[in-house]
Design an enzyme around this catalytic site. Structure first.
Site, PDB file in Angstrom:
ATOM      1  N   HIS A   1       0.748  -1.243  -0.008  1.00  0.00           N
ATOM      2  CA  HIS A   1       0.039  -0.085   0.139  1.00  0.00           C
ATOM      3  C   HIS A   1       0.807   1.358  -0.053  1.00  0.00           C
ATOM      4  O   HIS A   1       1.867   1.428   0.752  1.00  0.00           O
ATOM      5  CB  HIS A   1      -1.051  -0.006   1.252  1.00  0.00           C
ATOM      6  CG  HIS A   1      -1.738   1.179   1.398  1.00  0.00           C
ATOM      7  ND1 HIS A   1      -1.518   2.023   2.568  1.00  0.00           N
ATOM      8  CD2 HIS A   1      -2.379   1.930   0.640  1.00  0.00           C
ATOM      9  CE1 HIS A   1      -2.475   3.078   2.227  1.00  0.00           C
ATOM     10  NE2 HIS A   1      -2.844   3.138   1.207  1.00  0.00           N
ATOM     11  N   SER A   2       0.548   2.176  -0.993  1.00  0.00           N
ATOM     12  CA  SER A   2       1.294   3.381  -0.903  1.00  0.00           C
ATOM     13  C   SER A   2       2.928   3.277  -1.221  1.00  0.00           C
ATOM     14  O   SER A   2       3.260   2.644  -2.174  1.00  0.00           O
ATOM     15  CB  SER A   2       0.862   4.407   0.420  1.00  0.00           C
ATOM     16  OG  SER A   2       1.536   5.511   0.162  1.00  0.00           O
ATOM     17  N   MET A   3       3.767   3.656  -0.170  1.00  0.00           N
ATOM     18  CA  MET A   3       4.918   3.601  -0.558  1.00  0.00           C
ATOM     19  C   MET A   3       5.606   2.160  -0.273  1.00  0.00           C
ATOM     20  O   MET A   3       6.804   1.695  -0.681  1.00  0.00           O
ATOM     21  CB  MET A   3       5.892   4.352   0.546  1.00  0.00           C
ATOM     22  CG  MET A   3       5.723   6.141   0.320  1.00  0.00           C
ATOM     23  SD  MET A   3       6.467   6.510  -1.318  1.00  0.00           S
ATOM     24  CE  MET A   3       8.043   5.830  -1.037  1.00  0.00           C
TER      25      MET A   3
END
Length: 1035
Positions: A199-201
């Site tokens: 998720h995300s980074m």
């Protein structure tokens, strides 16, 4: 004349000076900024349609994954998820899946996905014998506790997490061949790879793992990311994160540019990027694009609004818990797993087929049809006198079940090959299409005549559908069922509101190109309803000339006149309106679909789909009348598509309308100017951190130029007044022309690539510089947006004005408090002049010791970013003392010093945001007792000039005038900072700290140029070295 000169000098010294130009520019700048924010919050807003997910979480920690396995064991932790009441056995048993949280994310964010995976297996798959034979087993979800590390701002943290995760994968795989920890069947191979969800980074960390030295070959072959900024870093304040991104992306591009699979270390890897769309206000969803990194054979980008049965955008966090999207992800994962293989997954091509099936609408050009690869398994027997529809005739069934005694088949003849190019078959119904053996209401078959000879076996067919009744003569057709290719569309009736509403059964849609039906002679639509129902079916063969409208209208003309398209009364079921000029993500549009007159009543309401092909972004609008259209197409600062892929097809609108009404439909389209303004914020937030340094550097350049000429160091406010009448308009004009020139160069380069496709195919891969063409200035390759340079220039001038007066107000407030505590006589001699002895708070020896201690701490323990923040505070204290001294003594020399110190403070404040993120990371590490220093943060040369300049100013020393040719160096240095801030500041913001550091080093050199010092000045400096000099305390 002397009086006029005195007034001018007084105005130059006045720190509160504000001209009408400055006031008007500030008001205009903040007016535009308010307009942007108002548009962002009120216009072109996507509707939130996520449903809540529920779970009963249980986590098992692995304390034995300790320092023997990884050097980060004291900082990070590994957990296994189990769903309470369903699966509480902490032994591993299925396919390993590792969830990686994002920036400041929690390991508990795995709960919705892991709970759905456990429930789906428990309720569905474990009872399915076919699924068990196909290698479907539970998904063992692991998650990592990074103590909410901040990875978006810090490259070294990202690398540390990637190293830890590779160690974690080795540990996870070891669990499966440890008998006490595994309950897998003994005849199954031990897993050799782990599925990654980031998720995300966390998605960037996942890709980083494959380039780390401790990566175990082939231990990762499937990566699925949620709202991950793949294309470029979210912020560029840390040099490590920029360099790390470049290293990762260059590695992936180089790997996929190899001609032979044996030379590509990522050949077996599939990468799927899922983006939330406009509701994600944390990371621009443009950055989730894989178009510049991965070919379509190995991955793609899809938006949640495109995913079947999801059909809604979602924000940055909702994408981890949204019930609709977690169901699609879990089913896709089960579809691509196979525990009978050591990799635990299907081969790459089959994995891609599975992901396309679950994540794409099925309307894309790359969507794969199963019909051509099927064998005919249904024998359809019909009466000889069965009606066959005429060639080109539409099938319209407004209700089902008219023939109550038995199912009725309607045959549409397949047109011969070679008929008008672009012919396709389309079918739309509000009923679910039956698979073989189902007992629903509608079944669609693609058939060929099957002449059954005497003695010929019928056992080749698993289904025998005899509709001939008692007729002596019959026609036999060998048929393939089309249910596996059905495309789900949101139901659109006059009661429909949003596509994601689950209270209506989705429409079923089929679409085939004529080439896919080459071996078939008929399409059989079988009405199996046993009683009269409200179900309906529409089917037809249509040509591209009738169903596609290409609008070759430029953006300027569309902006001024809008567009109106009238769909004819005798139109196909579905029509495409293609607008190739509309490719920018900076523009938003409004569409109005007129209501058609329908005497008999509409069978269904108009259904609109907007889509682009560069990334798979589709949005559906049900019962459409008015719709807000915004896309994530060509965005600022984004690298070009991988391997010089075909140019963008722009925005397309696909509209399904009831063709039985025999009424034309008017579709009007216009640019939503006010709605478009809000799109600037997400794409250009960092400009507000970089462009102000252009303003500050040009103002300081003007201050030094006047000071060296006249001996008057004007205030920052007066310098800004002068620059608004001279250098700033020229600077913005020059940058505007530069943006037009850069756009023209990119356009010519793109055209040359199209003219030489064979040469251009590997041009991007062989020349990495091509991927940096969009990093300059405002990052746009479209000359249409030239006006954004002066727009952002005006906004940043306004911000600089306000920051200047805020800093002055704070200085005035502290100076007032300081005057209550200390006498002004302590800051000056009896004649009112500053001296280092009187103005300095500490002695020179103490300052030297303090500086040495600070430098030693920077080189060993604290990052230089912390020292920078301390220097900002010290410089503020210097300004407070200087302001009070200048105000009370009213000497020109004291005003010169204060204005100089204030300008340095303004420069340092604008550099401060570049240093704060790394400082936050360091403080965060202290809270988790992680004291390992990062080498890149302890370079004393990155802070020493700042320390020396601030310490020098703290003694009250004014920078000497430079009247030799060296004054040109000050001019050029400040101009270079201004140019760099404008051209490269957004992409490489961290460099601005180092450029300001160089400026400080030059100013320190001017301060201590011994050749320019008089004997009296040297004597004054020596006096300050007196150890018995009176030392005053800091306020």
């Amino acid at each position: 004349m002397v009086e006029g000169h005195g007034r001018r000098r007084s105005r130059q010294h006045n720190p509160w000076s504000c001209s009408l130009y400055t006031l008007a520019t500030t008001l205009l700048g903040f007016g535009v900024l308010a307009l942007i924010m108002q548009s962002l919050m009120t216009r072109q807003l996507d509707i939130k349609g996520c449903e809540m997910s529920y779970m009963r979480p249980s986590f098992t920690h692995f304390p034995d994954f300790d320092t023997e396995h990884t050097r980060f064991a004291s900082k990070y932790s590994l957990y296994l998820y189990r769903e309470g009441g369903i699966d509480e056995d902490i032994r591993v048993k299925g396919v390993p899946v590792l969830f990686i949280p994002g920036n400041a994310g929690s390991y508990k964010q795995v709960r919705p996905l892991a709970a759905e995976a456990a429930s789906h297996y428990h309720n569905v798959l474990r009872h399915d014998v076919g699924a068990s034979r196909a290698g479907k087993r539970p998904l063992d979800f692991f998650s990592v506790d990074f103590n909410e590390d901040i990875t978006a701002f810090h490259g070294q943290t990202l690398l540390d997490q990637a190293e830890y995760l590779n160690d974690a994968i080795s540990f996870i795989l070891s669990l499966y061949h440890t008998p006490s920890r595994s309950v897998r069947d003994s005849d199954l191979p031990d897993p050799t790879s782990v599925i990654i969800i980031g998720h995300s980074m966390g998605g960037i960390v996942a890709r980083t793992m494959l380039i780390m030295p401790n990566y175990q070959a082939n231990s990762i072959n499937t990566i699925l990311t949620l709202s991950a900024p793949h294309a470029r870093p979210p912020v560029s304040f840390d040099g490590d994160i920029v360099r790390t991104y470049k290293g990762i992306n260059d590695y992936w591009r180089y790997a996929y540019s190899q001609k032979w699979a044996i030379d590509n270390p990522l050949w077996h890897v599939t990468l799927i990027s899922i983006a939330g769309g406009g509701l994600d206000t944390v990371v621009p969803s443009d950055y989730a694009s894989l178009a510049s990194l991965v070919p379509e054979t190995h991955g793609f980008t899809v938006f949640t609004s495109s995913i079947p049965n999801v059909w809604t955008g979602m924000d940055h966090l909702a994408i981890t818990w949204c019930d609709q999207v977690r169901k699609s992800i879990v089913r896709a994962l089960y579809d691509v797993t196979d525990v009978s293989r050591p990799t635990q997954t299907l081969p790459r091509a089959e994995r891609m087929r599975g992901f396309k099936k679950w994540f794409l609408t099925g309307l894309e050009d790359i969507a794969e049809k199963t019909l051509p690869h099927k064998e005919a398994r249904t024998l359809l027997t019909l009466e000889d006198n069965n009606d066959i529809m005429a060639q080109g005739e539409k099938l319209v069934l407004k209700s089902l079940g008219k023939s109550k005694q038995k199912p009725k088949a309607y045959l549409l003849p397949v047109p011969p090959q070679g008929t008008p190019e672009g012919r396709k078959f389309t079918l739309l119904t509000n009923e679910r299409l039956d698979s073989p053996g189902d007992h629903g209401r509608v079944e669609v078959l693609f058939c060929s005549v099957y002449p059954l000879q005497a003695g010929q076996s019928q056992t080749l067919f698993s289904m025998n559908m005899d509709l001939s009744g008692d007729s002596s003569g019959s026609t036999r057709l060998a048929c393939k069922n089309a249910a596996s290719d059905v495309i789900a569309l949101p139901a659109s009736t006059r009661q429909s509101t949003y596509p994601f509403k689950s209270d209506e059964q989705p429409f079923s849609y089929l679409q085939y190109d004529l080439e896919d039906l080459a071996v078939h002679q008929f399409v059989a639509v079988v009405d199996k309803a046993g009683e009269h129902s409200t179900g309906w079916v529409m089917a037809e063969f249509s040509t591209a000339s009738d169903s596609v409208i290409r609008v070759n209208m430029g953006l300027q003309r569309l902006l001024t006149t809008g567009l109106t398209v009238r769909l004819p009364a005798n139109r196909p079921l579905v029509m495409d309106i293609k607008l190739p000029a509309l490719i920018s993500s900076l523009l938003a549009y409004r569409v109005h679909v007129g209501k058609q007159s329908c005497d008999m009543g509409e069978v269904f309401a108009p259904l609109l789909r907007q889509y682009i092909t560069d990334v798979h972004e589709s949005k559906f609008f049900v019962n459409v009348k008015d719709a807000d259209i915004n896309v994530h197409g060509v965005a600022p600062y984004m690298p070009p598509p991988f391997l010089a892929k075909h140019p963008s097809n722009g925005l397309s609108l696909q509209i399904w309308t009831d063709p039985t009404c025999d009424s034309s439909v008017e579709v009007s389209f216009k640019v939503d100017i006010y709605g478009s303004i809000g799109k600037l914020w997400m794409r250009y937030r960092l400009v507000l951190a970089a462009f102000p340094l252009l303003v500050v550097a040009l103002v300081m350049r003007q201050q030094f130029r006047v000071y060296d000429d006249t001996g008057v160091f004007m205030s920052f406010a007066e310098g800004l007044n002068d620059c608004l009448r001279s250098s700033l308009p020229f600077a913005f004009a020059a940058l505007t022309f530069l943006s037009i020139a850069l756009a023209g160069a990119q356009h010519r380069a793109a055209k040359s690539t199209q003219h030489w496709p064979l040469e251009g195919r590997f041009s991007n891969a062989s020349n990495p510089f091509d991927y940096t063409n969009n990093e300059l200035l405002l990052g746009s390759g479209d000359a249409f947006f030239w006006f954004l340079v002066p727009v952002f220039g005006v906004i940043c001038v306004g911000i600089c004005v306000v920051l200047n007066y805020v800093t002055l107000s704070v200085t005035y407030m502290f100076a007032t408090l300081y005057s209550l505590l200390r006498s002004s006589s302590l800051l000056q001699n009896t004649d009112g002049r500053r001296t280092p002895t009187a103005f300095a708070v500490t002695s020179t020896r103490q300052r030297v010791i303090t500086t040495c201690i600070l430098l030693s701490l920077v080189s060993t323990v604290i990052p230089y970013h912390f020292a920078y923040m301390v220097l900002c505070i010290v410089q503020m204290a210097t300004c407070v003392r200087g302001f009070r001294l200048a105000k009370e003594s009213r000497l020109d020399t004291n005003y010169n010093f204060y204005n100089y110190a204030h300008s340095i403070l303004i420069l340092m404040i604008w550099i401060l945001p570049i240093n704060l993120p790394v400082l936050v990371v360091w403080v965060r590490n202290l809270t988790v007792h992680w004291l390992t220093p990062f080498s890149s943060h302890h370079n004393i040369l990155s802070i020493m000039p700042f320390i020396l300049l601030v310490e020098t100013l703290s003694t009250g020393r004014m920078v000497p005038r430079v009247q030799s040719h060296f004054r040109l160096f000050t001019n050029v240095l400040l101009f270079s900072i201004a140019a760099y801030a404008a051209i490269y500041g957004v992409t490489y913001a961290y460099v601005l700290h180092h450029l300001a550091n160089i400026l400080c080093a030059w100013l320190v050199a001017i301060h201590f140029d011994m050749s320019s010092l008089s004997a009296k000045q040297i004597n004054t400096i020596l006096q300050t070295m007196d150890t018995d000099s009176k030392v005053k305390k800091r306020p």
